[in-house]
Each structure stands twice: as structure tokens, then as C-alpha cells.
Design a protein around this motif. Structure first.
Motif, PDB file in Angstrom:
ATOM      1  N   THR A 419       0.863  -1.098   0.229  1.00  0.00           N
ATOM      2  CA  THR A 419       0.066   0.105   0.080  1.00  0.00           C
ATOM      3  C   THR A 419       0.904   1.251  -0.026  1.00  0.00           C
ATOM      4  O   THR A 419       2.120   1.288   0.368  1.00  0.00           O
ATOM      5  N   ASN A 420       0.150   2.327  -0.495  1.00  0.00           N
ATOM      6  CA  ASN A 420       1.202   3.719  -0.099  1.00  0.00           C
ATOM      7  C   ASN A 420      -0.290   4.893  -0.089  1.00  0.00           C
ATOM      8  O   ASN A 420      -1.556   4.234   0.115  1.00  0.00           O
ATOM      9  N   TYR A 421       0.073   6.014   0.255  1.00  0.00           N
ATOM     10  CA  TYR A 421      -1.061   6.904   0.449  1.00  0.00           C
ATOM     11  C   TYR A 421      -2.134   6.928  -0.443  1.00  0.00           C
ATOM     12  O   TYR A 421      -3.206   7.409  -0.059  1.00  0.00           O
ATOM     13  N   ASN A 422      -1.957   6.586  -1.763  1.00  0.00           N
ATOM     14  CA  ASN A 422      -2.985   6.698  -2.775  1.00  0.00           C
ATOM     15  C   ASN A 422      -3.064   5.574  -3.386  1.00  0.00           C
ATOM     16  O   ASN A 422      -3.702   5.263  -4.368  1.00  0.00           O
ATOM     17  N   THR A 423      -2.571   4.330  -2.802  1.00  0.00           N
ATOM     18  CA  THR A 423      -2.958   2.908  -3.345  1.00  0.00           C
ATOM     19  C   THR A 423      -3.675   2.010  -2.319  1.00  0.00           C
ATOM     20  O   THR A 423      -2.940   1.783  -1.365  1.00  0.00           O
ATOM     21  N   PRO A 424      -5.029   1.716  -2.393  1.00  0.00           N
ATOM     22  CA  PRO A 424      -5.621   0.747  -1.567  1.00  0.00           C
ATOM     23  C   PRO A 424      -4.746  -0.345  -1.384  1.00  0.00           C
ATOM     24  O   PRO A 424      -3.992  -0.923  -2.230  1.00  0.00           O
ATOM     25  N   GLN A 456       7.639  12.623  -2.281  1.00  0.00           N
ATOM     26  CA  GLN A 456       8.315  12.728  -1.086  1.00  0.00           C
ATOM     27  C   GLN A 456       9.138  13.770  -1.391  1.00  0.00           C
ATOM     28  O   GLN A 456       9.923  14.190  -2.170  1.00  0.00           O
ATOM     29  N   VAL A 457       9.374  14.827  -0.272  1.00  0.00           N
ATOM     30  CA  VAL A 457      10.355  15.933  -0.284  1.00  0.00           C
ATOM     31  C   VAL A 457      11.156  15.831   1.018  1.00  0.00           C
ATOM     32  O   VAL A 457      10.853  15.182   1.931  1.00  0.00           O
ATOM     33  N   MET A 469       9.170  14.420   4.348  1.00  0.00           N
ATOM     34  CA  MET A 469       7.675  14.253   4.390  1.00  0.00           C
ATOM     35  C   MET A 469       7.177  13.876   3.056  1.00  0.00           C
ATOM     36  O   MET A 469       7.764  14.094   1.892  1.00  0.00           O
ATOM     37  N   ILE A 470       6.233  13.327   3.050  1.00  0.00           N
ATOM     38  CA  ILE A 470       5.371  12.727   1.744  1.00  0.00           C
ATOM     39  C   ILE A 470       4.021  13.477   1.817  1.00  0.00           C
ATOM     40  O   ILE A 470       3.224  13.527   2.686  1.00  0.00           O
ATOM     41  N   ILE A 471       3.819  14.236   0.755  1.00  0.00           N
ATOM     42  CA  ILE A 471       2.691  14.905   0.506  1.00  0.00           C
ATOM     43  C   ILE A 471       1.789  14.487  -0.663  1.00  0.00           C
ATOM     44  O   ILE A 471       2.333  13.748  -1.794  1.00  0.00           O
ATOM     45  N   THR A 472       0.699  14.210  -0.433  1.00  0.00           N
ATOM     46  CA  THR A 472      -0.335  13.404  -1.426  1.00  0.00           C
ATOM     47  C   THR A 472      -1.580  14.494  -1.476  1.00  0.00           C
ATOM     48  O   THR A 472      -2.210  14.972  -0.818  1.00  0.00           O
ATOM     49  N   HIS A 473      -1.945  14.408  -2.880  1.00  0.00           N
ATOM     50  CA  HIS A 473      -3.127  15.315  -3.207  1.00  0.00           C
ATOM     51  C   HIS A 473      -3.522  14.844  -4.721  1.00  0.00           C
ATOM     52  O   HIS A 473      -3.061  13.944  -5.308  1.00  0.00           O
TER      53      HIS A 473
END
Length: 722
Positions: A419-424, A456-457, A469-473
Motif C-alpha cells: 500500500t501507499n497513501y494513494n493505493t488501497p 516525497q520531499v 515528508m510525503i505529500i499526497t493530493h
């Protein structure tokens, strides 16, 4: 074999029910007046308690709120909830959020299967069931319900905490949590008839269920404390052995019954072949002693492997008398060592998988050791045999987090999740001999990952430290400083925040929100040194890292102070409380959940003294007292300051971080903060620290949290959610 209900199946924050109220006129002026209208808070009596620390007097006017059994506290909780829900009822799109959460949550979810005796077991939730159900099937037969925790209580607040089977799979022992409490009961059943075999074991806490053959099991607990079982201090953990068919009162203490072996946390592991018992003993959440007993020899002596708590060391597996240990002793990023059980002390350890620049988390199964490395919070897997040879670098489905890669030694297939922040979350089967992965179960979440992006930044903290930091949008997000953003963090206890999907975050993203997770010092992302850099007299580093993350998001035009919320739970609740009192102008909204907020007294409740490795204590030294006092959220609320709009959340049955922390913080904010922003507390009844919270309560809580957040960012209406 033992099975904890997977963390992916257990949500971590408490919630409450709410009704829909009449909606206000849909005009900007009406909404603005609702946001800025002064709230009449319940009156909170101020007492006269004064404590003296190193000749410094500290007033504690709300000490009475620590008494969770008091009618006065009960009345205060009721009055606070009435005010809070009256405010939440005004939010025009709260019901819209709740409906979307329910819709998106409503899909079938299953776990990876596992074999016990003649049956294959798995967890499944049809969609909106409050608790996951345990199913089983024999061969190719139809699955049947084995345990349904939804039947444990009418309101769904009694949950399945752990499930463990005897070595031949004929008996199951499972523990339940009532109202979210850490105090558990253990119930034994025959797997064929599902009939209870004997009276339940009661008053167990912070325990595994570690079987020795089919005869009995080891478990841990404290003596029931005097006073409130939800808040009174628990200090001496003991390891017991329960032989089937005997009374719990007759269970012998195996370790921890004397002052000489007094520890706050004691746990046991029995090797798969029933050859060895290992006992871990610790006084804090970091560092443990380790002991061993040869169970093949009656009345064998307890052998000391480690007699100090300078490392975190555990047993991975054994092959005959060869032991394989995972340790960060002389290896801050972890290593695997091997040693003969005849002389298991440190001097005889041999590196089996040496330390590298990346943090190691090893597991075993199918006759192999799987070394998971964390590379900037992203997972990589290497497969080793028991000769210490690298078999392969395992190819993973993408960039994200994995769970699993563990099982019994005789298993022919290993399962893992990705998984990741935008993958179920997707479940994969892995063939250890060929190294091939196959999809076992895809997620049924109705969420289009292609519409979103995670990046990731690395930003610079106050002292020059680079922090990831990981930023998701949503894709195509306009960086104009106007995007509602939640910044999440934890920063403690060697816990790593790795990318994972959640339905609640998916709804936030759908609404156009940005979700950012900072990997702060105090966590485990870069090993023991990264952890220690955020503990005790270095704790301010964690807050500085979080503040710098917020400043980065603003500087890069993801958001602005008017559109930025900070959120965290437990130790993360402390994080939010600290940064909102240190930099109140930086955030529009603060969301501290089940937080450790009274840092002068945290160690006097339940097992709180075990957190001293991370925090130190106010009694430790004058230097530590002054340092803690400098950031303790309860003690740093100032008169007349405009703090972010704040929604504190807690549960009245939380016996991990007692709700008095949140009660006292709310009382301080309501008494002292300017009246420009609301300072509210939402107290879930019959709920604890978070694990086992019913789905229905979780949905209600997140509808309230997201609604409150957007409302106090000035959002007028939501986009269409689908």
C-alpha cells in the motif's frame, strides 16, 4: 501460532454518534457569524491543588478531573459533549461527509489466509460491519463463520484483540477488549464445536497468548490496581503459565513475582518447535533484558542472554540449538545475529545479517529470513536462507509499504500486503522458491488512484537536519496557497510512519485536501540515533521538525496558515498540543487526539512510567523538570492568546493515555484562550485509546473532524464527492 488482529483492520482513534440538526441559512455572513460566535463553555471548577517540584510551585486547578469515577467528572463530560455537538451540528456539510465516508467504506475487505490444524482462517468485513469476522474453511469447502465479534456486544464496542491457536490447531484462545480498554479477558474454545472449554481468564493486560504445545500457554498481566482500573498506576508486570483445565487462581508466576525481577513490561515467546521459552523484561518502551529456558529439560534454569536494557533484542527463530536474534545492540540500524543456545551471551554472538545504512526489520517464514529495509520510509525486501546467503532482492509492486513476509517455517507460500497513501491495500502471495509474486486479493475500494499523486520531499528543520515528508493530493493541484491541508505527525517511541492508504484520508483527498505526513525525529525511520534525537532533553527537536514541515508547506504554496490543520494521536497528540501552544499563529485548526498533554504527571497513570525513555519525568531531575515544563501543553496555555480552532478527541475508557490529559487541556484552553476561535473537546463514551473502535463510531468521528476542520478554514461548500 498467535495472531494479533492486524493493525490494518483496527482503527486507532475513538469516535461518537451525532444527529443531524437544522442547517443555517446558506450565506457567507451566516456561516461567518457561526464561526466567530462566542461559545458558552460549561463551567469548570478550579481547585486549589499545588505541587512543588524542586522548590517550584505548580498549580493544578483541574486535578479533580483525574477522577474518572467521580459524578462531578461525569457531569462535566456530559456538559462538554453537549456544547461540542451543538457546535458540530451547525456545520452544513457534515452529513455530506458522513455519507461519503459510509459509501467509500462499504466494500468487502479480507485479510491474508493462515493455516491452523485442518483449517484455513481469514478475517473479513462485508463493508460496514463494526468488527471484522473470523472465517474458516476446510480444503476447498465453503467458508464458515468461526468467530463474529459483532455479536460480542450490542453496540459493537467489544472487540477481538488477539487470536492464538494451540500447536495442533485444536484449541483457540482469544482475548477481547470491552469498551476499548487495555484490560482483557481470554476465552478458550474447542475449534470443532466452538464450545467454551473453561471459565474465561480475567484481568490480563499487555499480553500475548503464547502456546506450549497443546497443554497450555503463557500470558502476562499486572495485579489489579487499587482505585480506578482505568487510571491507577500499574507497575509490576508478571508472566504466568495457564495449564488447560486448571483455575486461573492457581496459575504459577513464571517471571516477575519478586522485587528482584520487577519490570513494567514482561512478555514471552515460545519457539515453533516448543524447544525454548524466551522472556523479555523491560522498564520502558525502549530497551529490554532477555532470558531463556530450555523447555525440553524439566525444571531447567532460566539462562540470562542480556542482563541490561541498552538494546532492543528479540528472538527471530531457532534451528535446533542455533538461535537467530534481531538486535540493535552495537547496531543502531539493527542486525541479525546467530548464537548457540548452550552459550547465548553477547560475547558469542556472530553477525548473520550485518547492520547497513538502512533500518532493518526482519521476519521469518517458509524456511527463510526476510529482511525488510526502510529506505527513507520506503520498504525494500531481501530474502536470506539459514546459511546466511542472499537468495534475492524481492521485487515489490511499487514504492510504498509492505506488511507480512512472515509465517510458519513449513509454509510453502508467504503472503504480504502492499500500500501507499494513494493505493488501497492489495494482498499478494509470494513463492519463496521462485521469488514470484501474484495478486491474491485486490482492494475493492472505489477509489481511483490514477487521479492522485504522492511526492516525497526533504525539508530543513531548525537545526539544519533534513527531514522527509510525503505529500499526497489530486493531480493538477494548483499551488496557490489556498488548499485545505492536514499535516500529520507522531515523532516518538521508535515508531515509523510509512505510506499507507486509509478510507478517511481518501475522502479528505476527494474533497480537494492535501495530506502531508512528516517523518520526524523521535520515530524509527532512521534507526536508534533518529529515535534518540527526539527523546528527553532532545524532545524539542520533534516539535521543531513539525513546525518546519508546516513552514515548508506554506513556503511552497501548498497551503497557508488559514488553511492548515495539524493532527496527531497519543504521542502525536502531545506533538499537536506542543506546536499549537508554541506557534499558535501558524495553524488554522488543531486536532490533538488521545494526547499525552500533562507532562508533569503522565507517569503517575496506568503504565505511563514506562514512557520515561522518550520523555524523562518531572521527578527525574531539576533540569528535566524545567525542560518538560517548558513544553507541557497543559502548562503552556497563555491568557488571551488566539489559538487555532481546536477539537480535542478522547475516549472515556482510554486506559493507555487517560482522558484526564485531554480534560485538563480543554479546561485550560476554555478558561484562558481568546474567544475568537472554539476550543472544544469531543469525548467518546465506552471507547478507549482506539484499537477495536467500531466502524460506525469511526465514521461519525471523522465526519466531525473533517467538518470542523473545513468549517474553520472558511470552506463554504464541498465539491461533489464521487
Amino acid at each position: 501460532m498467535k495472531y494479533l488482529v492486524a493493525s490494518a483492520l483496527a482503527l486507532t482513534l475513538a469516535t461518537a454518534c451525532s444527529g443531524e440538526a437544522d442547517k443555517p441559512t446558506n450565506t457567507s455572513s451566516a456561516k461567518d457569524s457561526m464561526r466567530t460566535a462566542e461559545i458558552k463553555y460549561p463551567e469548570t471548577r478550579q481547585g486549589t491543588v499545588v505541587d512543588t517540584y524542586f522548590n517550584t510551585e505548580i498549580t493544578d486547578p483541574y486535578r479533580w478531573l483525574e477522577d474518572d469515577r467521580s459524578p462531578e467528572t461525569e457531569a462535566w463530560v456530559k456538559a462538554q459533549n453537549e456544547v461540542t455537538f451543538a457546535h458540530l451540528d451547525q456545520i452544513p456539510y457534515r452529513e455530506q461527509i458522513r455519507e461519503r465516508l459510509s459509501t467509500l467504506w462499504n466494500y468487502e475487505k479480507i485479510s491474508a489466509p493462515f493455516q491452523e490444524g485442518d483449517y484455513t482462517y481469514f478475517y473479513k468485513n462485508d463493508g460496514l460491519q463494526n468488527q471484522y469476522v473470523v472465517y474458516r474453511q476446510k480444503g476447498d469447502g465453503e467458508p464458515e463463520v468461526f468467530l463474529d465479534p459483532n455479536t460480542f456486544s450490542e453496540d459493537g464496542t467489544t472487540s477481538l484483540a488477539q487470536l492464538s491457536f494451540s500447536k495442533d490447531g485444536s484449541i483457540a484462545a482469544y482475548s477481547i477488549s470491552e469498551g476499548g480498554s487495555d484490560w482483557r479477558k481470554i476465552i478458550l474454545i474447542d475449534v470443532e464445536t466452538k464450545e467454551q472449554l473453561e471459565p474465561e481468564l480475567v484481568d490480563v493486560k499487555f499480553t500475548g497468548i503464547e502456546w506450549f504445545g497443546n497443554e497450555g500457554f503463557y500470558y502476562s498481566s499486572y495485579d489489579k490496581p487499587e482505585g480506578s482500573e482505568l487510571s491507577a498506576k500499574t507497575d509490576q508486570h508478571k508472566l504466568y503459565y495457564h495449564k488447560l483445565g486448571t483455575d486461573q487462581a492457581d496459575d504459577p508466576v513464571i517471571f516477575g513475582g519478586t522485587e528482584a525481577d520487577k519490570h513494567r513490561y514482561v512478555g514471552a515467546d515460545v519457539t515453533e518447535d516448543d524447544r525454548f521459552l524466551f522472556i523479555s523484561a523491560a522498564n520502558s518502551t525502549s530497551g529490554n533484558k532477555l532470558f531463556m529456558r530450555d523447555l525440553s529439560k524439566p525444571d531447567s534454569e532460566l539462562v540470562t542472554i542480556l542482563d541490561h536494557t541498552d538494546s532492543d533484542t528479540s528472538v527471530l527463530a531457532n534451528r535446533g540449538t542455533t538461535l537467530y536474534l534481531s538486535t540493535n545492540l552495537d547496531a543502531p540500524n539493527e542486525r541479525v545475529v546467530s548464537v548457540d543456545a548452550g552459550a547465548p551471551q553477547v560475547a558469542n554472538w556472530q553477525d548473520f545479517i550485518a547492520e547497513t545504512e538502512h533500518v532493518l526489520s526482519p521476519a521469518t517464514g517458509a524456511g527463510y529470513i526476510f529482511a525488510e529495509y526502510m529506505v527513507d520510509a520506503i520498504a525494500q525486501i531481501k530474502q536470506y536462507n539459514y546459511e546466511g546467503e542472499l537468495v534475492r532482492d524481492v521485487t515489490l509492486p511499487g514504492v510504498g509499504s509492505i506488511g507480512g513476509f512472515s509465517g510458519k517455517q513449513e509454509d510453502e507460500v508467504i503472503y504480504y500486503t502492499f500500500t501507499n497513501y494513494n493505493t488501497p491495500q492489495t494482498i499478494y502471495s509470494f513463492a519463496p522458491e521462485s521469488g514470484e509474486s501474484s495478486v491474491y486479493a485486490e482492494s475493492g475500494a472505489k477509489f481511483n488512484s490514477d487521479n492522485y499523486v504522492s511526492k516525497q520531499v526533504f525539508y530543513t528543520s531548525k537545526d539544519g537536519t533534513k527531514v522527509p515528508m510525503i505529500i499526497t493530493h489530486k493531480k493538477g493541484l494548483e499551488l496557490d496557497g489556498s488548499n485545505p491541508t492536514i499535516l500529520y505527525g507522531y515523532g516518538g517511541f521508535n515508531i515509523s510512519l510509512t505510506p499507507s492508504f486509509s478510507i478517511t484520508n481518501a475522502v479528505w483527498l476527494e474533497m480537494g485536501g492535501v495530506y502531508a505526513v512528516a517523518n520526524l525525529r523521535g520515530g524509527g525511520e532512521y534507526g536508534k540515533e533518529w529515535h534518540d534525537a527526539g527523546t528527553q532533553l532532545n524532545k524539542q527537536n520533534v516539535f521543531d521538525d513539525f513546525i518546519a514541515a508546516a513552514e515548508h508547506l506554506i513556503a511552497e504554496d501548498y497551503t497557508s496558515s488559514d488553511k492548515l490543520a495539524v493532527r496527531g494521536g497519543s504521542n502525536g497528540g502531545l506533538l499537536v498540543g506542543a506546536v499549537m501552544t508554541q506557534r499558535p499563529e501558524l495553524f488554522a485548526v488543531a486536532l490533538p487526539a488521545v494526547g499525552v498533554l500533562d507532562m508533569l504527571r503522565y507517569h503517575t497513570f496506568t503504565a505511563g512510567a514506562g514512557w520515561a525513555y522518550d520523555y524523562g519525568t518531572s521527578a527525574q531531575s531539576e533540569e528535566m523538570f524545567k525542560y518538560i515544563l517548558g513544553y507541557s501543553p497543559v502548562h503552556n496555555v497563555e491568557e488571551g492568546v488566539t489559538y487555532p480552532a481546536t477539537l480535542i478527541t478522547t475516549g472515556d475508557h482510554d486506559d493507555r493515555v487517560v482522558p484526564a490529559h485531554s480534560f485538563k487541556f480543554a479546561a485550560e484552553l476554555q478558561a484562558k484562550a481568546s474567544k475568537e476561535t472554539p476550543q472544544l473537546i469531543r469525548i467518546e463514551t465506552n471507547a478507549g485509546h482506539g484499537a477495536g473502535t467500531p466502524v460506525s463510531k469511526t465514521i461519525e468521528q471523522y465526519a466531525d473532524i473533517f467538518g470542523f476542520t473545513l468549517f474553520h478554514m472558511g470552506v463554504e461548500e464541498l465539491p461533489e464527492l464521487n
